[in-house]
Design an enzyme around this catalytic site. Structure first.
Site, PDB file in Angstrom:
ATOM      1  N   GLY A 105       4.956 -11.904  -6.584  1.00 20.43           N
ATOM      2  CA  GLY A 105       3.715 -11.617  -7.434  1.00 20.43           C
ATOM      3  C   GLY A 105       3.936  -9.887  -7.442  1.00 20.43           C
ATOM      4  O   GLY A 105       5.075  -9.492  -7.471  1.00 20.43           O
ATOM      5  N   ASN A 114       6.284  -6.537  11.107  1.00 17.93           N
ATOM      6  CA  ASN A 114       5.711  -6.183   9.897  1.00 17.93           C
ATOM      7  C   ASN A 114       6.953  -5.765   8.806  1.00 17.93           C
ATOM      8  O   ASN A 114       6.944  -6.204   7.875  1.00 17.93           O
ATOM      9  CB  ASN A 114       4.929  -4.835  10.052  1.00 17.93           C
ATOM     10  CG  ASN A 114       3.418  -5.419  10.214  1.00 17.93           C
ATOM     11  OD1 ASN A 114       3.147  -6.549  10.511  1.00 17.93           O
ATOM     12  ND2 ASN A 114       2.465  -4.318  10.571  1.00 17.93           N
ATOM     13  N   VAL A 172      -8.828  -3.752  13.782  1.00 21.06           N
ATOM     14  CA  VAL A 172      -8.208  -4.568  14.901  1.00 21.06           C
ATOM     15  C   VAL A 172      -9.225  -4.250  16.117  1.00 21.06           C
ATOM     16  O   VAL A 172      -9.491  -5.167  16.844  1.00 21.06           O
ATOM     17  CB  VAL A 172      -6.945  -3.652  15.349  1.00 21.06           C
ATOM     18  CG1 VAL A 172      -6.410  -4.082  16.586  1.00 21.06           C
ATOM     19  CG2 VAL A 172      -5.857  -4.059  14.321  1.00 21.06           C
ATOM     20  N   GLU A 217      -5.679  -9.530   8.209  1.00 22.89           N
ATOM     21  CA  GLU A 217      -7.044  -9.379   7.703  1.00 22.89           C
ATOM     22  C   GLU A 217      -7.479 -10.526   6.928  1.00 22.89           C
ATOM     23  O   GLU A 217      -6.700 -10.967   6.183  1.00 22.89           O
ATOM     24  CB  GLU A 217      -7.110  -8.053   6.613  1.00 22.89           C
ATOM     25  CG  GLU A 217      -7.344  -6.753   7.423  1.00 22.89           C
ATOM     26  CD  GLU A 217      -7.470  -5.668   6.767  1.00 22.89           C
ATOM     27  OE1 GLU A 217      -8.066  -5.799   5.562  1.00 22.89           O
ATOM     28  OE2 GLU A 217      -6.922  -4.654   6.904  1.00 22.89           O
ATOM     29  N   PHE A 267       5.413 -15.999   3.250  1.00 23.18           N
ATOM     30  CA  PHE A 267       5.817 -14.799   2.840  1.00 23.18           C
ATOM     31  C   PHE A 267       6.913 -14.749   1.945  1.00 23.18           C
ATOM     32  O   PHE A 267       7.646 -13.789   1.605  1.00 23.18           O
ATOM     33  CB  PHE A 267       6.007 -13.667   3.922  1.00 23.18           C
ATOM     34  CG  PHE A 267       4.908 -13.177   4.585  1.00 23.18           C
ATOM     35  CD1 PHE A 267       4.050 -14.309   5.352  1.00 23.18           C
ATOM     36  CD2 PHE A 267       4.373 -11.856   4.397  1.00 23.18           C
ATOM     37  CE1 PHE A 267       2.714 -13.673   5.629  1.00 23.18           C
ATOM     38  CE2 PHE A 267       3.035 -11.631   4.658  1.00 23.18           C
ATOM     39  CZ  PHE A 267       2.270 -12.268   5.407  1.00 23.18           C
ATOM     40  N   CYS A 287      -1.414  -1.825   6.289  1.00 26.32           N
ATOM     41  CA  CYS A 287      -0.376  -2.131   7.383  1.00 26.32           C
ATOM     42  C   CYS A 287       1.124  -2.185   6.751  1.00 26.32           C
ATOM     43  O   CYS A 287       1.856  -0.999   7.279  1.00 26.32           O
ATOM     44  CB  CYS A 287      -0.455  -3.504   7.804  1.00 26.32           C
ATOM     45  SG  CYS A 287      -2.371  -3.714   8.701  1.00 26.32           S
ATOM     46  N   ASP A 320     -16.812   4.018  19.074  1.00 25.91           N
ATOM     47  CA  ASP A 320     -16.304   4.777  17.782  1.00 25.91           C
ATOM     48  C   ASP A 320     -17.091   5.916  17.903  1.00 25.91           C
ATOM     49  O   ASP A 320     -18.184   6.299  18.239  1.00 25.91           O
ATOM     50  CB  ASP A 320     -16.709   3.866  16.540  1.00 25.91           C
ATOM     51  CG  ASP A 320     -15.810   4.220  15.426  1.00 25.91           C
ATOM     52  OD1 ASP A 320     -14.824   3.257  15.097  1.00 25.91           O
ATOM     53  OD2 ASP A 320     -15.756   5.108  14.882  1.00 25.91           O
TER      54      ASP A 320
HETATM   55  C1  UGA Z   1       0.019  -7.658   8.257  1.00 26.00           C
HETATM   56  C2  UGA Z   1       0.705  -8.652   8.984  1.00 26.00           C
HETATM   57  O1  UGA Z   1       0.791 -10.035   8.404  1.00 26.00           O
HETATM   58  C3  UGA Z   1       0.167  -8.794  10.368  1.00 26.00           C
HETATM   59  O2  UGA Z   1       0.587  -9.898  11.441  1.00 26.00           O
HETATM   60  C4  UGA Z   1      -0.494  -7.614  11.132  1.00 26.00           C
HETATM   61  O3  UGA Z   1      -0.887  -7.627  12.140  1.00 26.00           O
HETATM   62  C5  UGA Z   1      -0.993  -6.737  10.261  1.00 26.00           C
HETATM   63  O4  UGA Z   1      -0.237  -6.549   8.953  1.00 26.00           O
HETATM   64  C6  UGA Z   1      -1.207  -5.297  10.985  1.00 26.00           C
HETATM   65  O5  UGA Z   1      -0.136  -4.622  11.124  1.00 26.00           O
HETATM   66  O6  UGA Z   1      -2.164  -4.861  11.377  1.00 26.00           O
HETATM   67  P1  UGA Z   1      -2.207  -7.946   6.837  1.00 26.00           P
HETATM   68  O7  UGA Z   1      -2.033  -6.521   6.273  1.00 26.00           O
HETATM   69  O8  UGA Z   1      -3.731  -8.152   7.133  1.00 26.00           O
HETATM   70  O9  UGA Z   1      -1.385  -8.242   7.967  1.00 26.00           O
HETATM   71  O10 UGA Z   1      -1.969  -8.713   5.547  1.00 26.00           O
HETATM   72  P2  UGA Z   1      -0.830  -9.967   5.060  1.00 26.00           P
HETATM   73  O11 UGA Z   1      -1.580 -11.227   4.874  1.00 26.00           O
HETATM   74  O12 UGA Z   1       0.184  -9.767   5.895  1.00 26.00           O
HETATM   75  O13 UGA Z   1      -0.745  -9.287   3.605  1.00 26.00           O
HETATM   76  C7  UGA Z   1      -0.130  -8.097   3.590  1.00 26.00           C
HETATM   77  C8  UGA Z   1       0.387  -7.883   1.679  1.00 26.00           C
HETATM   78  O14 UGA Z   1       1.264  -8.720   1.519  1.00 26.00           O
HETATM   79  C9  UGA Z   1      -0.738  -8.429   1.011  1.00 26.00           C
HETATM   80  O15 UGA Z   1      -0.919  -7.596   0.003  1.00 26.00           O
HETATM   81  C10 UGA Z   1      -0.316  -9.831   0.257  1.00 26.00           C
HETATM   82  O16 UGA Z   1      -0.871 -10.025  -1.133  1.00 26.00           O
HETATM   83  C11 UGA Z   1       0.962  -9.393   0.384  1.00 26.00           C
HETATM   84  N1  UGA Z   1       1.983 -11.065   0.181  1.00 26.00           N
HETATM   85  C12 UGA Z   1       1.890 -11.402   1.395  1.00 26.00           C
HETATM   86  C13 UGA Z   1       2.850 -11.211  -0.656  1.00 26.00           C
HETATM   87  O17 UGA Z   1       2.815 -10.451  -1.724  1.00 26.00           O
HETATM   88  N2  UGA Z   1       3.499 -12.471  -0.566  1.00 26.00           N
HETATM   89  C14 UGA Z   1       3.513 -12.927   0.510  1.00 26.00           C
HETATM   90  O18 UGA Z   1       4.213 -14.125   0.368  1.00 26.00           O
HETATM   91  C15 UGA Z   1       2.602 -12.860   1.477  1.00 26.00           C
END
Ligand code: UGA
Length: 441
Positions: free
Chosen positions: A263, A218, A21, A165, A259, A270, A40
């Site tokens: 899977g 989240n 971040v 990410e 979302f 996060c 840092d």
């Molecule tokens: C998440 C949120 O999406 C961001 O908005 C937030 O800012 C961030 O956390 C945070 O709090 O810093 P991130 O952890 O980078 O972002 O990843 P995501 O893309 O949200 O995916 C999270 C997990 O959910 C991954 O393991 C992904 O594979 C899984 N996922 C996502 C699913 O299994 N199915 C989906 O449909 C979507």
């Protein structure tokens, strides 16, 4: 005409914490034209950043860091005191790792608040960017008031970050919304100014509400994932297709298509941590958020379910060679924190299988976390699948969709594909003679 612009660009910003971040925030604010100092406490990290060596992989970030460092808009330091004294706006983007009881460890925030108090040489706006439990803003304010030695004004604000990410730079520069939790008009004006060149709705609220917005966002996304994974289980039992169910559900704008990908569940630093923290803080405030406990349980179960599927088919897992393609918690990152692959590999190891691992980016991180475990790493997917009894896809990296599956079939001992992300074309693979195991398909 230019006056507003000139004043705006004069804001000098310090970002504390060069993690995902922090570094993205710093580099993007520099890209927007502000002078940014990223701090840092990790000397090695800061020295590397000065040599343009980034601590993690994030598409597009290197280019922004390089450009803005070279043009003098971005600097790196370990000297937090100086970085506080030199600026007006301080973004806190330090880690808030989980304590054993699920609460967030906020000691870094306290230290920063203390140092702001001790270095309050002019007005400061202290902005929480990291995900923090509700009411942390109040604590930061109390800490600064407690330790400050003068009556120089300051404000605390909450400006939660929603970046993902792997898409972090894009998400920062093209946000869906900007949330500003403030207590004064002065703080609101500064934050509005800072983001004025981004086109996004701005939600202005109080600090506690802004903090809850982040928790709730989240947790809701995690709930969507567990919901669809639970439906996927029913699809498996009823011989229905979860991808079609999700597609049709998602066309209803009240539900939305994002979302709803079934899977092996969510991972990363996060969702698992934030869910835990929200559960903890809700309980502390007097509300038992049982729904989130179930979200968490479904997510945990999903990984076991995946391995059980492979086991059901292969019968005995002992001594079976299992290729694991994709280790990071999602594509386009080398982040292995709370990656579902780690638990899945552990389950296979308990069964005495022989995992051979491949990831396009996360190998180095994975090697650290799996040190001492009986796993092997392959240099490419084809080497990984050679003589294997099963190939598991755990991260939907784009390159995996374009593999030569005819070649893979020839290389494998047993043509079994377990697709933990429902990312491959089941019909095509079956036509090649593979046994295909998806989740709810
Ligand atoms: C998440 C949120 O999406 C961001 O908005 C937030 O800012 C961030 O956390 C945070 O709090 O810093 P991130 O952890 O980078 O972002 O990843 P995501 O893309 O949200 O995916 C999270 C997990 O959910 C991954 O393991 C992904 O594979 C899984 N996922 C996502 C699913 O299994 N199915 C989906 O449909 C979507």
């Amino acid at each position: 005409m230019g006056q507003k612009k000139v004043i705006k660009k004069e804001y000098r910003i310090t970002v504390v914490g060069c993690g995902h971040v922090g570094l993205v925030t710093g580099a993007c604010f520099a890209e927007l034209g502000y002078r940014v100092c990223c701090v840092d406490k990790d000397k090695k990290k800061v020295n590397n950043l000065k040599k343009l060596i980034l601590p993690f992989y994030e598409p597009g970030l290197f280019e922004l860091v390089e450009k803005n460092y070279k043009r003098g808009k971005l600097e790196f330091t370990t000297d937090l005191k100086k970085a506080i004294r030199n600026v007006q706006v301080i973004f806190i983007a330090v880690g808030t790792p989980p304590n054993p009881d699920g609460s967030a460890d906020l000691s870094s925030l306290e230290r920063i608040a203390y140092l702001v108090a001790k270095n309050l040489n002019s007005y400061k706006l202290v902005v929480e960017k990291s995900t923090v439990p509700v009411q942390t803003g109040e604590k930061i304010k109390e800490t600064i008031l407690r330790y400050r030695k003068n009556s120089k004004p300051f404000d605390v604000a909450s400006n939660p970050e929603f970046l993902r990410e792997g898409k972090a730079v894009h998400d920062f520069l093209h946000p869906d919304r900007i949330v500003i939790g403030v207590e004064s008009e002065r703080a609101e004006k500064i934050l509005r100014d800072l983001y004025s060149s981004l086109k996004a709705p701005i939600v202005v609220t109080d600090i506690n509400t802004a903090e809850i917005i982040k928790h709730a966002s989240n947790s809701f996304l995690a709930t969507k994932i567990s919901f669809i994974n639970a439906v996927a289980r029913i699809c498996d039992l009823a011989k229905a297709n979860i991808d079609k169910v999700a597609e049709a559900m998602g066309l209803d704008p009240r539900i939305g298509k994002e979302f709803l990908k079934a899977g092996i569940g969510y991972g990363g630093f996060c969702f698992p941590k934030d869910l835990e923290a929200f559960l903890y803080i809700s309980k502390k405030l007097g509300y038992e958020f049982s729904l989130l406990k179930e979200v968490k349980r479904i997510n945990e179960e999903q990984k076991k379910y995946f391995v059980e599927k492979v086991k059901d088919y292969l019968w005995i897992l002992k001594d079976k060679k299992i290729a694991i393609l994709g280790l990071s918690f999602k594509p386009d990152t080398d982040d292995m924190r709370f990656a579902p692959s780690l638990d899945i590999i552990e389950f296979f190891l308990r069964e005495k299988s022989k995992p051979i691992l491949y990831d396009p980016q996360a190998r180095k991180e994975a090697e650290k976390l799996l040190k001492g475990k009986k796993v092997k790493f392959a240099k490419d997917p084809y080497q990984a699948v050679k003589d294997c009894d099963c190939v598991c896809f755990l991260t939907e990296w784009e390159e995996f969709k374009h593999l030569n599956f005819k070649k893979i079939k020839k290389l494998m001992r047993m043509p079994l594909i377990a697709d933990g992300r429902n990312m491959l074309d089941k019909r095509y693979l079956e036509s090649l003679g593979f046994k295909y195991l998806g989740i709810g398909t």
